[in-house]
Design a protein around this motif. Structure first.
Motif, PDB file in Angstrom:
ATOM      1  N   ILE A 132       0.888  -1.167   0.000  1.00  0.00           N
ATOM      2  CA  ILE A 132       0.000   0.000   0.000  1.00  0.00           C
ATOM      3  C   ILE A 132       0.915   1.202   0.000  1.00  0.00           C
ATOM      4  O   ILE A 132       1.778   1.333   0.865  1.00  0.00           O
ATOM      5  N   PHE A 133       0.759   2.046  -1.010  1.00  0.00           N
ATOM      6  CA  PHE A 133       1.668   3.174  -1.177  1.00  0.00           C
ATOM      7  C   PHE A 133       0.872   4.459  -1.027  1.00  0.00           C
ATOM      8  O   PHE A 133       0.015   4.762  -1.837  1.00  0.00           O
ATOM      9  N   ILE A 134       1.162   5.193   0.049  1.00  0.00           N
ATOM     10  CA  ILE A 134       0.396   6.405   0.339  1.00  0.00           C
ATOM     11  C   ILE A 134       1.166   7.631  -0.143  1.00  0.00           C
ATOM     12  O   ILE A 134       2.375   7.734   0.095  1.00  0.00           O
ATOM     13  N   ALA A 135       0.492   8.546  -0.828  1.00  0.00           N
ATOM     14  CA  ALA A 135       1.150   9.761  -1.312  1.00  0.00           C
ATOM     15  C   ALA A 135       0.120  10.857  -1.510  1.00  0.00           C
ATOM     16  O   ALA A 135      -1.069  10.590  -1.568  1.00  0.00           O
ATOM     17  N   HIS A 136       0.605  12.101  -1.610  1.00  0.00           N
ATOM     18  CA  HIS A 136      -0.331  13.186  -1.903  1.00  0.00           C
ATOM     19  C   HIS A 136      -0.235  13.593  -3.363  1.00  0.00           C
ATOM     20  O   HIS A 136      -0.982  14.423  -3.845  1.00  0.00           O
ATOM     21  N   ASP A 137       0.705  12.973  -4.063  1.00  0.00           N
ATOM     22  CA  ASP A 137       1.011  13.387  -5.423  1.00  0.00           C
ATOM     23  C   ASP A 137       0.736  12.222  -6.377  1.00  0.00           C
ATOM     24  O   ASP A 137       1.347  11.165  -6.280  1.00  0.00           O
ATOM     25  N   LEU A 138      -0.195  12.430  -7.300  1.00  0.00           N
ATOM     26  CA  LEU A 138      -0.562  11.345  -8.210  1.00  0.00           C
ATOM     27  C   LEU A 138       0.602  10.921  -9.104  1.00  0.00           C
ATOM     28  O   LEU A 138       0.699   9.766  -9.499  1.00  0.00           O
TER      29      LEU A 138
END
Lengths: 337, 383
Positions: free
Chosen positions: A217-223
């Protein structure tokens, strides 16, 4: 956007590694009020898959990740790892199962104990579980340090402050994979790093995934950051899901107005492309008092009265593209608003 | 020219020895222009802006060269004399808005402070002006925010407040040092819009310091790429992207994540790390990480020279696109020099439709850090 439902979950036959249903995370606030950090989030993770979880600060993506780890336990919903529901396990049994999931944090420097040597930091998970003997543990630590691109002879005896941010993130990754987990949760693992170092870490995560057979699961704010590593991208807003689908699809034709806004916000390294003006005005509303109906409606360019009264449910607008929006940009109703 | 920096060098004494953080840097900023300064952590971009603004520590620092701002050489001014320049003529916005705001002082007073101090405004005038400034940086409900403390604001809102403070006395030049790095992409876009608008509305020059070429691409007139304390390439923005010559600029551009990246494709990286500035080598500082490297690069230092296109300068013996550069690259690929392999594979993957050239065995060796052991380990990783 920002709705509930589980239409996007793959059928059980798919043998998901992790299946999260109707996850709720709430925190008590002053005056008996409640922070609704995550409200009815569902997603699943297939073996060897990477799901990118994307949203702005405060959208509940980190709370969701921690709730999956039962850190702390969620207020509601189920988290099924393999075939056990973690929310139903008592302390000791949960402790045993939890080693199958590992977490990597955003700030690589503060997530490592500054007083301990790198070899001790990486060996700790093995010591806790009493895996093998001292010699085999040392061997395992050396192997995993080499795998993340650090020389065990040089890096092992040093302490975290002697390393750069990117190297510290490599150490965190080594610590996470040394116990051979099945699920690796990466919470903004590259947002504190330079772009050149980001690329190195993203490549390393892909290598680790292949080598240890991880699901991620990779969480980021940048698509843009999750584009190359994810098989499926889930966009979150204020504790709810907006859109789920393969990145190729939702990046080319976003159905949710919020996904569209996030895509427009990504700076394009090409001077011929004029930056979009104000892709999204204002800030995320307070999770203490989220808007009624669709939680995104206060910032949505397509909001209509229905959005305030009725919460959109996740539904399939195109094959493999799921959206929680009354007036999506894609599909039969695309022109309705 | 509003600002002319000539041969500016800044040297620090550190435990590891003397560190030349800014090395012989020259550039100009015209009135109302936007200049991007791009480089990795440790490239000296922050020390450069602090050297220009006279914001260096008093001890253990040596600065040489000239900083001519509106006719005056700032390096000769005392701190007292600088107080008439700071805020009024040039100003700065930092990366972390929480540490640059005073947590126990209301937002409003932090803005009016400089209005009263520098411009001698009355308290009520300063209040009205501060609310106008909060509007200018697009803070909703400025009257309410005026009375709040920094912790009551979101990160993006705080950064807007620091911008409001920085522009309060209408400076001619604003340095923004990684102003959006700690922020969400959506908020980043808002902040960059605010800065662009302020520049146009107030005819203010802007120096935007960042590690991300994507951030400066659409919002600057000129870009300077810094590496290990030096400017290695400088050009008008459109020229830089179209005619990139310095291998470092190319590598930096390739590492920016894009929305059209191929799924599970290995990302282009810059192998290794920036050099140790306390132990400079005689050659080009980027040589140990460069795909176009040849013998000459290790012994001789390239100078920043004109490319032939007006305003475009770069420091490289074997630039991207040149015949010599290409033959170096081909030779380095043959020798399995990791950075060269990387550049070749990347090109091949980005032009998938074209038939592949000479087959190249790619290892993951380019992913190694300098502390890594010799190549065996990363082969294992990729196996």
């Amino acid at each position: 956007m920002a709705g509930s439902g589980g239409a996007h979950l793959r059928p059980n036959e798919a043998a998901s590694v992790l299946r999260v249903e109707d996850l709720r995370v709430e925190f008590p606030a002053r005056d008996g009020r409640v922070v609704q950090a995550v409200s009815g989030l569902s997603f699943d993770l297939l073996p060897g898959e990477t799901v990118g979880l994307v949203g702005e600060s405060g959208c509940g993506k980190s709370s969701a990740a921690r709730a999956v780890m039962q850190l702390p336990r969620p207020s509601g919903g189920s988290v099924i790892l393999g075939d056990v529901d973690l929310t139903q396990l008592d302390g000791e049994r949960l402790r045993r199962v939890r080693s199958r999931m590992q977490l990597i944090f955003q700030d690589p420097i503060s997530s490592l104990n500054p007083r301990r040597r790198v070899s001790e930091i990486v060996a700790e998970p093995l010591e806790i579980w009493g895996t093998g003997n001292a010699a085999s543990r040392r061997e395992q630590v050396e192997e995993v340090l080499e795998a993340v691109g650090l020389d065990p002879a040089i890096a092992g005896p040093k302490r975290p402050h002697e390393f750069s941010g990117g190297q510290c993130q490599r150490i965190s990754i080594a610590r996470a994979v040394v116990g051979e987990p099945t699920v690796l949760i990466c919470d903004e693992p590259v947002s504190a790093l330079d772009v050149s170092v980001q690329a190195q870490i993203l490549n390393l995560l892909e290598d680790m995934k292949a080598r240890f057979g991880l699901s991620m699961i990779f969480i980021a704010h940048d698509l843009a950051v999750v584009r190359s590593v994810s098989d499926r991208v889930a966009v979150m807003y204020l504790g709810k899901l907006c859109e789920v689908g393969a990145p190729e699809r939702i990046y080319a034709r976003p159905a949710h107005p919020y996904t569209d806004a996030l895509l427009r916000a990504v700076p394009i390294p090409d001077p011929a492309v004029r930056p979009h003006r104000e892709p999204l005005a204002g800030d995320v509303p307070s999770p203490l008092d989220p808007p009624s109906g669709c939680r995104f409606r206060t910032r949505c360019p397509r909001a209509a009265p229905r959005c305030a009264s009725e919460e959109p449910q996740v539904r399939e607008v195109e094959a493999g593209q799921f959206v929680a929006c009354h007036y999506p940009l894609v599909g039969a109703q695309a022109t309705a608003a | 020219m509003l600002l002319t920096v000539s041969r500016l060098s800044t040297t620090f004494d550190s435990a590891a020895g003397r560190v030349r953080a800014v090395d012989d840097v020259s550039f100009t900023v015209g009135a109302g222009r936007a200049v991007g300064v791009v480089g990795e952590s440790g490239s000296g971009k922050t020390v450069l802006s602090r050297s220009i603004m006279n914001l260096l520590p008093r001890r253990g620092v040596e600065r040489s060269g000239e900083v001519r701002f509106d006719g005056r050489d700032l390096t000769t001014l005392s701190t007292k004399e600088m107080t008439s320049v700071w805020g009024r003529r040039m100003s700065m916005v930092f990366q972390d808005p929480m540490t640059s705001l005073n947590p126990v002082v209301r937002v409003g007073r932090q803005i009016t402070e400089s209005l009263v101090h520098h411009l001698g405004m009355s308290k009520t005038d300063a209040r009205d002006e501060a609310i106008r400034l909060l509007e200018a940086v697009r803070i909703p409900e400025p009257e309410r925010r005026f009375r709040e403390y920094p912790h009551q604001l979101s990160g993006g809102m705080r950064q807007r407040v620091t911008i409001a403070i920085a522009i309060a006395c209408s400076p001619d030049l604003l340095f923004a040092d990684e102003p959006t790095t700690a922020l969400d992409v959506t908020v980043q876009a808002q902040i960059l819009d605010v800065l662009s608008d302020l520049r146009t509305d107030r005819e203010m020059a802007l120096v935007l310091v960042t590690h991300d070429l994507g951030v400066v691409a659409g919002r600057t007139d000129e870009i300077a790429v810094m590496y290990a304390g030096e400017i290695v390439e400088m050009a008008p923005t459109a020229v830089l992207f179209a005619e990139m010559r310095m291998p470092y600029s190319e590598a930096l551009l390739r590492s920016v994540p894009r929305l059209d990246d191929q799924p599970h494709r290995r990302r282009a990286t810059i192998p290794g790390r920036p050099p140790n500035l306390a132990a400079p080598t005689p050659g080009c500082r980027f040589a140990p990480r460069c795909a176009y490297v040849a013998e000459r690069c290790l012994s001789e230092r390239p100078r920043l020279e004109e490319s032939g296109i007006p305003g475009h300068r770069f420091a490289c013996f074997f630039p991207v696109g040149s015949t010599d550069g290409q033959s170096n690259l081909a030779r380095n690929v043959k020798a399995e020099w990791a950075p060269a392999l990387e550049i070749i594979t990347h090109r091949r993957e980005t032009r998938r439709s074209e038939p592949a050239g000479t087959p190249v065995q790619v290892s993951a060796a380019h992913d190694r850090d300098p502390v890594a052991s010799p190549s065996t380990d990363s082969r294992k990783a990729s196996a």
